[in-house]
Design a protein around this motif. Structure first.
Motif, short mmCIF file in Angstrom:
data_model
loop_
_atom_site.label_atom_id
_atom_site.label_comp_id
_atom_site.label_asym_id
_atom_site.label_seq_id
_atom_site.Cartn_x
_atom_site.Cartn_y
_atom_site.Cartn_z
N CYS A 5 0.79 -1.28 0.02
CA CYS A 5 0.03 0.14 -0.07
C CYS A 5 0.94 1.25 0.08
O CYS A 5 1.83 1.16 0.76
CB CYS A 5 -0.91 -0.05 1.21
SG CYS A 5 -2.03 1.50 1.30
N ARG A 32 0.08 4.23 1.06
CA ARG A 32 -0.07 4.88 2.18
C ARG A 32 0.57 4.39 3.47
O ARG A 32 1.08 5.17 4.35
CB ARG A 32 -1.61 5.44 2.20
CG ARG A 32 -1.97 6.48 1.30
CD ARG A 32 -3.48 6.77 1.30
NE ARG A 32 -3.89 7.57 0.23
CZ ARG A 32 -5.34 7.69 -0.11
NH1 ARG A 32 -6.05 6.93 0.79
NH2 ARG A 32 -5.55 8.05 -1.25
N CYS A 33 0.03 3.12 3.99
CA CYS A 33 0.51 2.76 5.07
C CYS A 33 1.58 1.32 4.87
O CYS A 33 1.76 0.89 6.01
CB CYS A 33 -0.70 2.06 5.82
SG CYS A 33 -1.45 0.41 5.06
N THR A 42 -0.92 -6.03 0.57
CA THR A 42 -2.25 -6.22 0.13
C THR A 42 -2.26 -6.77 -1.14
O THR A 42 -1.53 -6.78 -1.95
CB THR A 42 -2.79 -4.68 0.03
OG1 THR A 42 -4.27 -4.71 -0.32
CG2 THR A 42 -2.20 -3.75 -1.04
N THR A 73 -0.56 3.47 -8.25
CA THR A 73 -0.65 3.56 -6.93
C THR A 73 -1.30 2.51 -6.23
O THR A 73 -2.70 2.39 -6.56
CB THR A 73 -1.26 4.93 -6.63
OG1 THR A 73 -0.28 6.12 -7.00
CG2 THR A 73 -1.42 5.21 -5.03
N LEU A 81 -3.45 0.96 -3.12
CA LEU A 81 -3.69 1.11 -1.92
C LEU A 81 -4.56 -0.17 -1.28
O LEU A 81 -5.39 -0.99 -2.06
CB LEU A 81 -5.10 2.16 -2.10
CG LEU A 81 -4.62 3.59 -2.46
CD1 LEU A 81 -5.65 4.58 -2.66
CD2 LEU A 81 -3.56 4.18 -1.48
N CYS A 82 -4.29 -0.23 0.07
CA CYS A 82 -5.08 -1.47 0.67
C CYS A 82 -6.69 -1.34 0.71
O CYS A 82 -7.60 -2.23 0.60
CB CYS A 82 -4.68 -1.65 2.30
SG CYS A 82 -4.88 -0.23 3.03
N ARG A 83 -7.04 0.05 0.91
CA ARG A 83 -8.39 0.28 0.56
C ARG A 83 -8.76 1.79 0.47
O ARG A 83 -7.69 2.37 0.59
CB ARG A 83 -9.08 0.07 1.82
CG ARG A 83 -8.70 0.87 3.24
CD ARG A 83 -9.56 0.12 4.36
NE ARG A 83 -9.31 1.33 5.31
CZ ARG A 83 -8.80 0.90 6.56
NH1 ARG A 83 -8.59 -0.28 6.97
NH2 ARG A 83 -8.61 1.87 7.51
N PRO A 84 -9.49 2.16 -0.33
CA PRO A 84 -9.71 3.52 -0.79
C PRO A 84 -9.66 4.71 0.14
O PRO A 84 -8.75 5.72 0.00
CB PRO A 84 -11.15 3.80 -1.51
CG PRO A 84 -11.46 2.32 -1.85
CD PRO A 84 -10.90 1.52 -0.87
N CYS A 135 -7.65 4.54 3.11
CA CYS A 135 -6.55 4.32 3.92
C CYS A 135 -6.11 5.55 4.42
O CYS A 135 -5.83 6.71 3.77
CB CYS A 135 -5.39 3.58 2.89
SG CYS A 135 -3.91 3.27 3.72
N GLY A 186 -3.03 6.10 6.14
CA GLY A 186 -1.61 6.20 6.05
C GLY A 186 -0.89 5.94 7.08
O GLY A 186 -1.50 5.52 8.46
N ASN A 239 -4.78 3.47 10.36
CA ASN A 239 -5.84 2.57 10.14
C ASN A 239 -5.88 1.90 11.63
O ASN A 239 -7.28 1.32 11.73
CB ASN A 239 -5.47 1.55 8.93
CG ASN A 239 -5.43 2.40 7.91
OD1 ASN A 239 -6.31 3.37 7.31
ND2 ASN A 239 -4.58 1.68 6.99
#
Length: 179
Positions: A78, A80-81, A85, A132, A134-137, A139, A141, A151
């Motif tokens: 991800c 952001r975090c 994923t 990009t 992302l683990c989820r929209p 997220c 971070g 999260n």
């Protein structure tokens, strides 16, 4: 980390398809085949959790045309975090595997009658992975001070930090409020 339902990788040779029987037919002959493979590693560095879909193999005067849609998934990080994923990917294939092999053709059916989908699949998956991940929209971070994954919950860091490039503007605002 995202765990696959298949703990081991299958041998990448499963992506080598014997098309000798198609080469023996005249132009226009078609055969549809279904792929449903568990974890496979392609090129030593690309790990796919599965490969599923249908391919149509068509004989023509220059070789075998491969067309179809395949679905797969790979593990990414991800943006952001930084958590691992699973990234689902759908790819459309339409490529001519020349026969007899030609040095100027990117893909060819080997003299043994085998067609190797591995290199083509690797290229198409790499191109289909989003820029990009992302683990989820939504997220949240990581905290820039302590690295806490937002999260999982908030951290204890003071949240009133200002970008150092804007610090002089903040001092002007403080002066106008004081005066």
């Amino acid at each position: 980390m995202t765990e696959s339902q298949f703990p081991e990788f299958v041998n990448p040779r499963v992506l080598k398809i014997n098309v000798g029987f198609i080469l023996a037919e005249s132009a226009g002959y078609q055969r549809t085949m279904e792929l449903d493979l568990p974890r496979v590693r392609i090129g030593g560095d690309l790990e796919l959790d599965y490969v599923r879909g249908a391919l149509r193999l068509s004989r023509n005067s220059r070789g075998v045309l491969v067309q179809g849609t395949l679905g797969t998934a790979l593990v990414g990080e991800c943006a952001r975090c930084l958590e691992a994923t699973q990234v689902p990917v759908s790819i459309e294939l339409e490529e001519l595997f020349t026969y007899p092999p030609s040095p100027d053709a990117p893909y060819a059916v080997e003299e043994t009658g085998n067609l190797d989908l591995g290199p083509l699949l690797r290229e198409e998956v790499i191109l289909a992975v989003p820029m990009t991940i992302l683990c989820r929209p939504d997220c949240a971070g990581l905290c820039p001070q302590c690295g806490q994954n937002w999260n999982d919950g908030p951290c204890d860091c003071p949240q009133e930090t200002i970008d150092p490039r804007l610090a002089s503007l903040r001092s002007l605002l403080d002066d106008s409020e004081a005066g």
